[in-house]
Design an enzyme around this catalytic site. Structure first.
Site, mmCIF file in Angstrom:
data_model
loop_
_atom_site.group_PDB
_atom_site.id
_atom_site.type_symbol
_atom_site.label_atom_id
_atom_site.label_comp_id
_atom_site.label_asym_id
_atom_site.label_seq_id
_atom_site.Cartn_x
_atom_site.Cartn_y
_atom_site.Cartn_z
ATOM 1 N N GLU A 79 1.034 -1.572 0.475
ATOM 2 C CA GLU A 79 -0.075 0.022 0.247
ATOM 3 C C GLU A 79 1.150 1.795 0.180
ATOM 4 O O GLU A 79 0.314 2.349 0.491
ATOM 5 C CB GLU A 79 -0.614 0.055 1.096
ATOM 6 N N CYS A 111 -3.371 -3.252 4.673
ATOM 7 C CA CYS A 111 -2.762 -4.579 4.831
ATOM 8 C C CYS A 111 -3.434 -5.774 4.543
ATOM 9 O O CYS A 111 -2.181 -6.691 5.079
ATOM 10 C CB CYS A 111 -2.673 -4.445 6.333
ATOM 11 N N HIS A 233 -2.534 -9.804 12.397
ATOM 12 C CA HIS A 233 -1.927 -8.426 11.710
ATOM 13 C C HIS A 233 -1.796 -7.990 12.678
ATOM 14 O O HIS A 233 -2.102 -7.405 13.625
ATOM 15 C CB HIS A 233 -2.882 -8.097 10.984
HETATM 16 N N1 CAA Z 1 1.662 3.308 30.720
HETATM 17 C C1 CAA Z 1 0.570 2.216 30.551
HETATM 18 N N2 CAA Z 1 -0.260 2.157 29.311
HETATM 19 C C2 CAA Z 1 -0.455 3.026 28.854
HETATM 20 C C3 CAA Z 1 0.173 4.432 29.533
HETATM 21 C C4 CAA Z 1 1.405 4.165 30.967
HETATM 22 N N3 CAA Z 1 1.904 5.512 31.233
HETATM 23 N N4 CAA Z 1 -0.487 5.158 29.140
HETATM 24 C C5 CAA Z 1 -1.901 5.038 28.160
HETATM 25 N N5 CAA Z 1 -1.454 3.895 28.374
HETATM 26 C C6 CAA Z 1 -2.060 2.660 27.520
HETATM 27 C C7 CAA Z 1 -3.522 3.299 27.066
HETATM 28 O O1 CAA Z 1 -4.573 2.967 28.342
HETATM 29 C C8 CAA Z 1 -4.177 2.592 25.824
HETATM 30 O O2 CAA Z 1 -3.859 0.727 26.432
HETATM 31 P P1 CAA Z 1 -5.554 0.355 26.015
HETATM 32 O O3 CAA Z 1 -5.426 0.037 24.673
HETATM 33 O O4 CAA Z 1 -5.096 -0.886 27.004
HETATM 34 O O5 CAA Z 1 -6.589 0.815 26.626
HETATM 35 C C9 CAA Z 1 -2.637 2.160 24.948
HETATM 36 O O6 CAA Z 1 -1.424 2.801 26.227
HETATM 37 C C10 CAA Z 1 -2.628 3.211 24.076
HETATM 38 O O7 CAA Z 1 -2.852 4.770 24.271
HETATM 39 P P2 CAA Z 1 -3.913 5.661 23.981
HETATM 40 O O8 CAA Z 1 -5.331 4.716 24.165
HETATM 41 O O9 CAA Z 1 -4.135 6.714 24.650
HETATM 42 O O10 CAA Z 1 -2.965 5.756 22.618
HETATM 43 P P3 CAA Z 1 -3.311 6.801 21.484
HETATM 44 O O11 CAA Z 1 -5.199 7.076 21.034
HETATM 45 O O12 CAA Z 1 -2.815 7.951 21.778
HETATM 46 O O13 CAA Z 1 -3.388 5.661 20.287
HETATM 47 C C11 CAA Z 1 -4.040 4.344 17.966
HETATM 48 C C12 CAA Z 1 -3.720 4.622 20.497
HETATM 49 C C13 CAA Z 1 -5.241 5.034 17.892
HETATM 50 C C14 CAA Z 1 -3.702 3.326 18.502
HETATM 51 C C15 CAA Z 1 -2.816 4.703 17.666
HETATM 52 O O14 CAA Z 1 -1.351 4.985 17.997
HETATM 53 C C16 CAA Z 1 -2.965 4.981 16.357
HETATM 54 O O15 CAA Z 1 -3.789 5.747 15.326
HETATM 55 N N6 CAA Z 1 -2.540 3.645 15.733
HETATM 56 C C17 CAA Z 1 -2.289 4.194 13.884
HETATM 57 C C18 CAA Z 1 -3.916 3.187 13.255
HETATM 58 C C19 CAA Z 1 -3.681 1.414 13.829
HETATM 59 O O16 CAA Z 1 -3.155 0.885 14.056
HETATM 60 N N7 CAA Z 1 -5.064 0.575 14.330
HETATM 61 C C20 CAA Z 1 -5.091 -0.761 14.593
HETATM 62 C C21 CAA Z 1 -6.652 -1.375 13.191
HETATM 63 S S1 CAA Z 1 -6.080 -0.847 12.158
HETATM 64 C C22 CAA Z 1 -4.864 -1.847 11.600
HETATM 65 O O17 CAA Z 1 -4.719 -2.220 11.500
HETATM 66 C C23 CAA Z 1 -4.377 -1.328 9.965
HETATM 67 C C24 CAA Z 1 -3.227 -1.555 9.814
HETATM 68 O O18 CAA Z 1 -2.378 -1.695 9.938
HETATM 69 C C25 CAA Z 1 -3.088 0.727 10.049
#
Ligand code: CAA
Length: 384
Positions: A79, A111, A233
């Site tokens: 992609e 993906c 994945h």
């Molecule tokens: N210590 C331990 N854990 C902590 C922490 C700390 N100090 N601070 C936060 N965390 C935890 C949170 O509790 C959370 O855990 P849970 O999900 O179990 O609740 C985790 O860390 C992540 O924190 P946030 O949810 O606050 O993170 P975020 O909102 O900033 O970002 C995300 C997370 C949305 C996945 C972001 O990284 C993102 O957008 N990534 C790209 C999209 C992606 O990968 N999507 C996956 C599905 S789509 C797919 O698979 C296709 C692909 O390849 C993209």
């Protein structure tokens, strides 16, 4: 006749950013990335590395051991396309000196595309059991600097061959699959970074998994107990863990680690490799499983945003360890160069020139091939 994966080879860039460095620069608690996201490092490609050089570098060890003899088709899943018209696989075909009698095509569905490539390859080999198909998945995961997605970047490629009487994994005929038109993650042609509705994407990943698993289970009559290991994945390793916890409600941490832990080792180091990620997980599992997995069934879940999900399975073949490239994979990951935060940002901002002029790229560390420059809008690749 058994048909499936005969060989597998993984490559990622020679440079990485430690997520603790990213956390410090972004003022984030490092535990969020290391524990919450489940990532330690992310592969960063230098300017003279792209999906073509990573793909060719992944396939090269297979070429060297004669495992590409008999390849009649090259399916390139990505992609991170570099051209709207020409298949990236044709550059790889040239770099690897594959025979003229070869079909080459590029496939895209986020993906997921390497999994449909695997299925298509199985059809081709079933029709002509003396032939092989080379499938290569290669991607660079790139999000906007400072965005929530930034810590889930990465890069890498996996090359695998599909053949009759495979040495690694005989693929089962049953599969469950699911598609829906959703905007969880996408990249318009005019952007070089993906756009993502992060939380929504994690929900759709799980929704597609549940639907694909239900259908697979009904068709095959198998239950979760029929699998020795699972590969998911892996956009980030915690996502795979959460996915398995959804399927296997109430699973203990110890059991979770047993059934998916080995598959997450390489991704924790390389980051998201998009189309290659599931197969990075499979290589990681086969290379790192202390237990002999011969005759054991592996469940695999492929997910591509947008979205398509597929659950399928395969049985590990006796003697599979003889066909693995474990030492080379481990050497690659151990020998990479760590980037400072400034170097990471400089590489991130390095754009491919678009003026049609003559551009030679500085030489960084790469695998056996490099992206040497551009002449009149043509990409020039060479042996490193
Ligand atoms: N210590 C331990 N854990 C902590 C922490 C700390 N100090 N601070 C936060 N965390 C935890 C949170 O509790 C959370 O855990 P849970 O999900 O179990 O609740 C985790 O860390 C992540 O924190 P946030 O949810 O606050 O993170 P975020 O909102 O900033 O970002 C995300 C997370 C949305 C996945 C972001 O990284 C993102 O957008 N990534 C790209 C999209 C992606 O990968 N999507 C996956 C599905 S789509 C797919 O698979 C296709 C692909 O390849 C993209």
């Amino acid at each position: 006749m058994k048909v499936g994966m005969d060989q597998i080879s993984f490559y990622t860039s020679q440079y990485f950013l430690d997520l603790k460095t990213l956390a410090e620069a972004r003022g984030v608690d490092p535990d969020k990335y290391v524990l919450g996201i489940g990532q330690e490092k992310m592969g960063i490609p230098p300017p003279d590395e792209d999906v073509v050089t990573m793909a060719a570098s992944a396939a090269f060890p297979l070429k060297e051991k004669g495992a590409l003899d008999g390849v009649e088709t090259l399916l390139f899943a990505t992609e991170s396309g570099i051209d709207q018209s020409k298949a990236a696989g044709l550059f790889v075909h040239g770099l690897l000196n594959l025979p003229e009698r070869c079909r080459v095509v590029e496939l895209k569905q986020a993906c997921y595309s390497a999994t449909v490539a695997l299925r298509m390859a199985m059809g081709l080999v079933t029709m002509r059991p003396q032939s092989k198909v080379l499938v290569i998945a290669s991607d660079v995961a790139r999000y906007e600097l400072g965005s929530p997605g930034e810590s889930t970047q990465g890069c890498g490629a996996v090359a695998f061959t599909i053949s009759a009487d495979p040495q690694l994994l005989a693929i089962d005929p049953e599969a469950g699959f699911y598609a829906a038109d959703v905007m969880d993650f996408w990249r318009p042609n005019y952007l070089s970074e993906a756009l993502v509705d992060g939380k929504f994407s994690t929900l759709v990943y799980i929704r597609a998994l549940k639907a694909a698993w239900k259908q697979y289970a009904e068709e095959s009559g198998r239950s979760l107990e029929d699998f020795a290991r699972f590969c998911y994945h892996i956009p980030f390793t915690r996502m795979a863990a959460k996915a398995h916890q959804k399927l296997s409600r109430g699973i203990s941490d110890e059991e979770l680690e047993k059934v998916i832990g080995e598959s997450l080792i390489y991704s924790r180091e390389a980051g998201n490799c998009y189309a290659a990620s599931l197969y990075v997980g499979l290589a990681s599992l086969l290379d790192n499983a202390a237990e002999d997995l011969s005759e054991k069934r592996i469940g695999l879940y492929s997910y591509g945003s947008g979205c398509v999900g597929e659950f399928f399975s395969g049985v590990v073949q006796p003697g599979y360890r003889r066909a693995l490239l474990t030492a080379a994979h481990q050497k690659l990951l151990a020998g990479r160069t760590e980037l400072t935060f400034q170097q990471y940002e400089d590489i991130y901002h390095y754009g491919i020139p678009t003026d049609g002029g003559k551009h030679d790229f500085a030489q960084y560390r790469t695998g056996p091939f490099r992206f040497a420059g551009i002449r009149e809008h043509k990409r020039i690749y060479e042996r490193a």
